[in-house]
Structure formats: structure tokens, C-alpha cells
Design an enzyme around this catalytic site. Sequence first.
Site, mmCIF file in Angstrom:
data_model
loop_
_atom_site.group_PDB
_atom_site.id
_atom_site.type_symbol
_atom_site.label_atom_id
_atom_site.label_comp_id
_atom_site.label_asym_id
_atom_site.label_seq_id
_atom_site.Cartn_x
_atom_site.Cartn_y
_atom_site.Cartn_z
ATOM 1 N N GLY A 122 0.840 -1.205 0.000
ATOM 2 C CA GLY A 122 0.000 0.000 0.000
ATOM 3 C C GLY A 122 0.871 1.248 0.000
ATOM 4 O O GLY A 122 1.817 1.339 0.784
ATOM 5 N N ARG A 130 13.543 9.926 -3.646
ATOM 6 C CA ARG A 130 14.440 11.044 -3.969
ATOM 7 C C ARG A 130 15.693 11.002 -3.081
ATOM 8 O O ARG A 130 16.823 11.184 -3.558
ATOM 9 C CB ARG A 130 13.685 12.353 -3.777
ATOM 10 C CG ARG A 130 14.520 13.611 -3.870
ATOM 11 C CD ARG A 130 13.618 14.802 -3.575
ATOM 12 N NE ARG A 130 14.317 16.073 -3.617
ATOM 13 C CZ ARG A 130 14.904 16.612 -2.567
ATOM 14 N NH1 ARG A 130 14.901 15.993 -1.406
ATOM 15 N NH2 ARG A 130 15.505 17.785 -2.676
ATOM 16 N N ARG A 135 0.990 -5.272 -5.277
ATOM 17 C CA ARG A 135 1.157 -6.413 -4.371
ATOM 18 C C ARG A 135 1.350 -7.619 -5.294
ATOM 19 O O ARG A 135 0.500 -7.888 -6.125
ATOM 20 C CB ARG A 135 -0.070 -6.591 -3.483
ATOM 21 C CG ARG A 135 -0.418 -5.328 -2.639
ATOM 22 C CD ARG A 135 -1.448 -5.665 -1.571
ATOM 23 N NE ARG A 135 -2.109 -4.500 -1.009
ATOM 24 C CZ ARG A 135 -1.716 -3.865 0.104
ATOM 25 N NH1 ARG A 135 -0.661 -4.282 0.756
ATOM 26 N NH2 ARG A 135 -2.395 -2.829 0.564
ATOM 27 N N ASP A 151 5.390 -4.284 6.306
ATOM 28 C CA ASP A 151 5.881 -5.598 6.741
ATOM 29 C C ASP A 151 5.890 -6.648 5.629
ATOM 30 O O ASP A 151 6.813 -7.469 5.552
ATOM 31 C CB ASP A 151 5.142 -6.097 7.987
ATOM 32 C CG ASP A 151 3.638 -6.163 7.788
ATOM 33 O OD1 ASP A 151 3.132 -5.627 6.773
ATOM 34 O OD2 ASP A 151 2.964 -6.764 8.635
ATOM 35 N N THR A 153 4.313 3.152 5.589
ATOM 36 C CA THR A 153 2.921 2.687 5.587
ATOM 37 C C THR A 153 2.113 3.635 6.457
ATOM 38 O O THR A 153 2.612 4.086 7.493
ATOM 39 C CB THR A 153 2.770 1.243 6.128
ATOM 40 O OG1 THR A 153 1.392 1.021 6.502
ATOM 41 C CG2 THR A 153 3.622 0.962 7.343
ATOM 42 N N ASP A 194 -0.182 2.818 8.278
ATOM 43 C CA ASP A 194 -0.643 2.100 9.474
ATOM 44 C C ASP A 194 0.248 2.290 10.697
ATOM 45 O O ASP A 194 -0.168 2.021 11.814
ATOM 46 C CB ASP A 194 -0.740 0.597 9.179
ATOM 47 C CG ASP A 194 -1.858 0.270 8.214
ATOM 48 O OD1 ASP A 194 -2.698 1.147 7.965
ATOM 49 O OD2 ASP A 194 -1.884 -0.862 7.705
ATOM 50 N N ASP A 227 2.580 0.475 11.815
ATOM 51 C CA ASP A 227 2.614 -0.760 12.613
ATOM 52 C C ASP A 227 3.954 -1.486 12.565
ATOM 53 O O ASP A 227 4.014 -2.695 12.766
ATOM 54 C CB ASP A 227 1.474 -1.692 12.156
ATOM 55 C CG ASP A 227 1.538 -1.995 10.664
ATOM 56 O OD1 ASP A 227 2.365 -1.384 9.955
ATOM 57 O OD2 ASP A 227 0.761 -2.850 10.206
ATOM 58 N N ARG A 252 -17.714 16.445 12.333
ATOM 59 C CA ARG A 252 -18.170 16.911 13.656
ATOM 60 C C ARG A 252 -19.089 18.131 13.500
ATOM 61 O O ARG A 252 -20.119 18.231 14.168
ATOM 62 C CB ARG A 252 -16.950 17.231 14.514
ATOM 63 C CG ARG A 252 -17.260 17.819 15.844
ATOM 64 C CD ARG A 252 -17.881 16.820 16.796
ATOM 65 N NE ARG A 252 -16.898 16.137 17.611
ATOM 66 C CZ ARG A 252 -17.213 15.297 18.593
ATOM 67 N NH1 ARG A 252 -18.479 15.023 18.861
ATOM 68 N NH2 ARG A 252 -16.269 14.723 19.293
ATOM 69 N N MET A 304 -8.680 3.823 8.338
ATOM 70 C CA MET A 304 -7.932 2.625 7.935
ATOM 71 C C MET A 304 -7.190 2.019 9.125
ATOM 72 O O MET A 304 -6.947 2.679 10.136
ATOM 73 C CB MET A 304 -6.969 2.952 6.805
ATOM 74 C CG MET A 304 -7.642 2.891 5.446
ATOM 75 S SD MET A 304 -6.451 2.976 4.101
ATOM 76 C CE MET A 304 -7.485 2.444 2.744
ATOM 77 N N GLY A 305 -6.793 0.799 8.952
ATOM 78 C CA GLY A 305 -6.087 0.056 10.003
ATOM 79 C C GLY A 305 -6.709 -1.321 10.111
ATOM 80 O O GLY A 305 -7.609 -1.556 10.887
ATOM 81 N N ARG A 306 -6.193 -2.209 9.238
ATOM 82 C CA ARG A 306 -6.729 -3.571 9.177
ATOM 83 C C ARG A 306 -6.440 -4.318 10.471
ATOM 84 O O ARG A 306 -7.282 -4.995 11.019
ATOM 85 C CB ARG A 306 -6.025 -4.291 8.023
ATOM 86 C CG ARG A 306 -6.919 -5.026 7.128
ATOM 87 C CD ARG A 306 -6.188 -5.683 6.010
ATOM 88 N NE ARG A 306 -4.856 -5.156 5.735
ATOM 89 C CZ ARG A 306 -4.311 -5.113 4.532
ATOM 90 N NH1 ARG A 306 -4.991 -5.505 3.494
ATOM 91 N NH2 ARG A 306 -3.087 -4.677 4.356
ATOM 92 N N ALA A 363 -13.196 12.557 20.035
ATOM 93 C CA ALA A 363 -14.280 11.602 19.761
ATOM 94 C C ALA A 363 -14.805 11.003 21.067
ATOM 95 O O ALA A 363 -14.057 10.867 22.035
ATOM 96 C CB ALA A 363 -13.776 10.498 18.844
ATOM 97 N N SER A 372 -24.923 15.393 20.079
ATOM 98 C CA SER A 372 -24.360 14.712 18.906
ATOM 99 C C SER A 372 -23.187 13.884 19.413
ATOM 100 O O SER A 372 -22.657 14.155 20.487
ATOM 101 C CB SER A 372 -23.866 15.714 17.869
ATOM 102 O OG SER A 372 -22.706 16.363 18.346
HETATM 103 O O1 F6P Z 1 -1.555 -1.140 4.884
HETATM 104 C C1 F6P Z 1 -2.072 0.068 4.530
HETATM 105 C C2 F6P Z 1 -3.528 -0.027 4.237
HETATM 106 O O2 F6P Z 1 -3.952 1.257 3.829
HETATM 107 C C3 F6P Z 1 -4.419 -0.551 5.363
HETATM 108 O O3 F6P Z 1 -4.709 0.390 6.373
HETATM 109 C C4 F6P Z 1 -5.634 -1.007 4.603
HETATM 110 O O4 F6P Z 1 -6.336 -1.974 5.312
HETATM 111 C C5 F6P Z 1 -5.021 -1.572 3.353
HETATM 112 O O5 F6P Z 1 -3.789 -0.921 3.156
HETATM 113 C C6 F6P Z 1 -5.877 -1.436 2.115
HETATM 114 O O6 F6P Z 1 -5.216 -2.013 1.048
HETATM 115 P P1 F6P Z 1 -5.705 -1.931 -0.474
HETATM 116 O O7 F6P Z 1 -5.477 -0.536 -0.941
HETATM 117 O O8 F6P Z 1 -4.842 -2.909 -1.186
HETATM 118 O O9 F6P Z 1 -7.151 -2.291 -0.456
#
Ligand code: F6P
Length: 322
Positions: A11, A21, A72, A103, A126, A128, A130, A155, A170-172, A187, A216
Site C-alpha cells: 500500500g 528522492r 502487491r 511488513d 505505511t 498504518d 505498525d 463533527r 484505515m487500520g486492518r 471523539a 451529537s
Molecule cells: O496497509 C495500509 C492499508 O492502507 C491498510 O490500512 C488497509 O487496510 C489496506 O492498506 C488497504 O489495502 P488496499 O489498498 O490494497 O485495499
Amino acid sequence: IKTIGVLTSGGDSPGMNAAIRAVARAAFHSNINVIGIKHGYYGLINDEFEKLDTHSVSNIIQRGGTTLKSARSEEFRTEEGRAKAAENLKKYEIDALVTIGGDGTFTGANKLSKEHGINVVGVPATIDNDIIGTDETIGYDTALNTALDAIDKIRDTADAHERMFLVEVMGRDTGFIALETGIASGAELALLPEELTHVDEVKEQLHDMLKQQRRSSLVVVAEGDETGGAMKLADNIKDDFSQYDVRVCILGHVQRGGAPTARDRVLASRLGAAAVNVLMEGHSEVMVGVVNNALKITPLRVAISKKKALDHTLIDLARVLR
Ligand code: F6P
């Protein structure tokens, strides 16, 4: 080292261009040639190589995405695929490879090195965040600010209509974006993949808060949260909160694009140049990172061994402040 190859994989994240660069410019500074490989490991297998010069990386530091493109590659997961990639690296007389990604990218690089003796260095990029061995990954700061900007806007309208919004970020597998945007946006709740959250628990907490006359509310939901993401959660709670007109907003890939923040550009510049330096010092199978504002080298096998943990003091803080 005479020639270095560079690729971006997995990603994309804002700041990848700044890293490309920096790799190229740092290499040219030491009279090393640089070959850019397009479409990540797919291009490594399928011979998408192009020689870079200082001009090819001009005017890209401020751009999101990656000029080398990303992909990928299923084939690179196989030994045969990696053997083809190694043959190409030999054909172009590439002595070392800089892989910019997360990773999955590092797992592939590590295998390529072990099986074919290719020198590799990983640059963590990334949204994420992570990856262990670096306080932040390239792109995280930009994604955080992009998501926060959107949440602030949501908001406003949530408040105007006295609605409940479930905003999915995002954040699988990890909740860095959800946790920090949750705190920064004030939040009511942030739901994280790292914590087992039950729908009943969510309902209970929201009921408690709404008893306190709140009109709200905004819940940040990481896409990998136990409740199944914002859409599913909304289906499961909307009847209990019908007076609030529950709405969902999935921020999605908006978070992956855009011009990198200053912090991401500087981080990418430092790490890209560091990758070239550590290769010249004879390191391989390592990742470069920044920890406590100092460059740090971490073996790739360590970097891919586990996900970076969330800071528990931040999770506690979010609970206190909501
Ligand atoms: O790893 C980065 C990420 O943006 C994740 O947060 C998300 O789940 C995933 O990639 C989405 O991947 P794709 O763009 O291949 O659907």
C-alpha cells in the site's frame, strides 16, 4: 557498491516519493548508480527497470503516491518468483536493493536476501504505523492529519443535526490512526482492533454518555475493529439510538493520498539517505528507523516478527478525556 536498486511495494503512503528522492540523491552524492524498479516486486520479476538520474527525482518530494508505482505481487511470494527477481538484479549488476514499504515488503526482501544473497535494506513506509524499530513510519503523520481534517468537518455537521456519526478509518490490524485521531478530534469513542470490543459494550458506553445530555456524538472505528467496521456497527446499534439518526462515513483511501506533511518529508529524507549509508557500511537484511530522534538499525527479521503495540498510556488518556 556501484549500483543500487530502489522500489516501493504494498500500500502506498505519502512520503514514498521523498524517500525515493533521498535514496537517489544520497547515492549520487557517493557516485553510486541508481536503478528504479517499477510496480514493486512485480516489476522486479518482470524486468521493469529504469536508470534514474538526479533529474528523474526532481519535483517529487511534495507529491503523494509513488512515481515508481506500487503493487502487491503474488508471484514474489513463491521461490520461483524470487529466483526470477534475483536473476534480473544480477543481469542489471545491482549490488543492493532498497525496499520502501511495510511488513509484507520486508518479509519479501528478507527472503530474497536469504535465498539469493542480495543485500537489502528496508525503509518503513505505511500509513498504518505498525512497524517496530521506528517511532513513526513514513506516511503516518500525513494520513493522521488527513483523517483528522475530515473528522473535524464531520463533527460540524453532526453537531448541526444532532446526529451520531460512526467514522471508519484505515487500520486492518492496528489502531494507530483510530487512537490518535480519536484523541485529537475529541471523539466520544475510538474502537481499535487491539481491543476486543463487543457491540453491547459500545451501546452501553454510548447510552451512558448520551444520558449526560450530549446531543451529537462521534465514534472513530478502525476498519479492523472486532465489531466488524462502521457499517456493520451502525446496523447493530441504529435501532437503539434511532433518536440520533445514526450515520456512517468511511474515509477509505482518501487517507492514503495527498501531499506529505513536513514531518513525513523530513522523515523520508532521513531514512532514504540512511538506507544508502548503511548499505555502504556493509549492512544487509536490516531496516532503518528513527527512535527518539536518532537513526536506528533493526534486523528485518525483528521488524517483521511482530506488530508494533499501541501506547497504553494513550488508550487510558482517551478514556479519561472523552
Ligand atoms: O496497509 C495500509 C492499508 O492502507 C491498510 O490500512 C488497509 O487496510 C489496506 O492498506 C488497504 O489495502 P488496499 O489498498 O490494497 O485495499
